[in-house]
Design an enzyme around this catalytic site. Sequence first.
Site, PDB file in Angstrom:
ATOM      1  N   TYR A 144     -42.662 -19.038  47.414  1.00  0.00           N
ATOM      2  CA  TYR A 144     -42.110 -20.202  48.117  1.00  0.00           C
ATOM      3  C   TYR A 144     -41.708 -19.756  49.510  1.00  0.00           C
ATOM      4  CZ  TYR A 144     -38.960 -24.078  49.240  1.00  0.00           C
ATOM      5  OH  TYR A 144     -38.343 -25.153  49.850  1.00  0.00           O
ATOM      6  N   ASP A 239     -42.305 -12.450  53.926  1.00  0.00           N
ATOM      7  CA  ASP A 239     -41.234 -13.437  53.870  1.00  0.00           C
ATOM      8  C   ASP A 239     -40.053 -12.783  53.157  1.00  0.00           C
ATOM      9  OD1 ASP A 239     -39.419 -15.379  53.191  1.00  0.00           O
ATOM     10  OD2 ASP A 239     -40.918 -16.884  52.665  1.00  0.00           O
ATOM     11  N   LYS A 267     -30.799 -16.518  54.780  1.00  0.00           N
ATOM     12  CA  LYS A 267     -29.737 -16.247  53.811  1.00  0.00           C
ATOM     13  C   LYS A 267     -28.752 -15.181  54.310  1.00  0.00           C
ATOM     14  CE  LYS A 267     -32.723 -17.924  50.113  1.00  0.00           C
ATOM     15  NZ  LYS A 267     -32.251 -19.218  49.669  1.00  0.00           N
TER      16      LYS A 267
HETATM   17  N1  HOZ Z   1     -35.010 -23.498  47.231  1.00  0.00           N
HETATM   18  C1  HOZ Z   1     -33.912 -22.623  47.430  1.00  0.00           C
HETATM   19  C2  HOZ Z   1     -33.812 -21.681  46.279  1.00  0.00           C
HETATM   20  N2  HOZ Z   1     -34.944 -20.831  46.131  1.00  0.00           N
HETATM   21  C3  HOZ Z   1     -32.628 -23.381  47.714  1.00  0.00           C
HETATM   22  C4  HOZ Z   1     -32.113 -24.212  46.627  1.00  0.00           C
HETATM   23  C5  HOZ Z   1     -30.825 -24.981  47.025  1.00  0.00           C
HETATM   24  O1  HOZ Z   1     -30.127 -24.634  47.965  1.00  0.00           O
HETATM   25  O2  HOZ Z   1     -30.544 -25.951  46.353  1.00  0.00           O
END
Ligand code: HOZ
Length: 436
Positions: A144, A239, A267
């Site tokens: 992702y 990434d 992050k």
């Molecule tokens: N998609 C992110 C986790 N891999 C963020 C999820 C979130 O902040 O709700």
Amino acid sequence: MDTTKSEQLFNRAQQLIPGGVNSPVRAFRAVGRHPFFVERAQGPWLIDADGNKYLDYVCSWGPGILGHAHPEVIKAVQRVCERGLTFGAPTAGEVELAELIQACVPEMEMVRLVSSGTEAVMSAVRVARGFTGREKIIKFAGNYHGHSDGLLVKAGSGLMTQSVPDSAGVPVGYAASTLTAVYNDEESVRRLMEENHGQVAAVVVEPVAANMGVVPPKKGFLEFLRRITEDDGALLIFDEVITGFRLALGGATEYTGVSADLHTFGKIVGGGMPLAAYGGRQDIMSCVAPLGSVYQAGTLSGNPVAVTAGITTLKILMEDAEIYERLDRRAAKLAEAYRQEGLSVNRAGSLLSAFFVPGWEGAADRPESREEGSRGIENYEDACKCDKQAFADYFNRMLEHGIYVAPSQFEAMFVSDAHTDALIETTCEAIRESVG
Ligand code: HOZ
């Protein structure tokens, strides 16, 4: 557990916000309950609107490596806020953060600060296209890279949680230039490279995948990607939105020993604030405007408050020589507890996932299946076979024990420095009582 206030808030939220949340996995749909609404957090704890307290292994999906509301970070942010929240003009802090990132990851010869991981990867891909003059990219099923159009193809994280491999609304033309390979499968990459020889701008990869659950690269896989991209004149993009400053100060490059042309961070680098970064080789990054013709901009890019949270967090990590060893040891204890219950565990440093692989029930009684690396998850297809109902049951039991793990089989468990040995022990007991 009283959840009246969270329920009321969720009802109000659903009237206005799609699904009641601002990011899909938070809706808790995969675990068959409504989400709790957070009131505040401190160290390893989250406290919800009803006053319930949870030991948090989501850590805001990765930024919270020091635990929540670290006093030094909070103090620094409070101080900088008094000077103004945003200027849309350069500040000294941006230079300092760029220098710190480069000190940790020397391959970051040039750095651009942006506001989210999505933006960082989207921009890195654009730079790769601008630099190489090629259009296609190769990504991996279950990786992702945020929600930009061209990267929402066979994506992990929330798309996997909802069992939607591709998002609606992405123009066919965009998706057509994204080629999808199988993680940890060299042959699938070789084939795509041969079929599209001279047309691939970049291979973009999570060097340790963490959005289909944690899936480390097999021995030699990243080295193979390094070689094949070099041979073809394509770039390699790591990434590192999740792995950056988490696996090691130097991220995946330090952890795996493999170099990339471009890296993206998010992050941890923002210390809990909306900040991300991309960068790498100077000749490539010199394509970015105003030096070059690849355009990328942002009103809140390099925001002074976010930059301060990032600087303070990186400095704390840099000054604590033992932090990564501590995190590793504690995560290893959790991994062992899951294995003893018959689950298949993947772990890289303080990132781990326990998978409810087919046949997990009863595996605890078969010593050979408890060994590290047995019945392993190596790619998207393996991960998809896991027992999602068993995961949901386990999630709910852990929550009853006051322990919050990600509400999806396909997200990582994050260990922070606030998870003390005693708390890890408590968690191991909860695991023993919650699995099965
Ligand atoms: N998609 C992110 C986790 N891999 C963020 C999820 C979130 O902040 O709700």
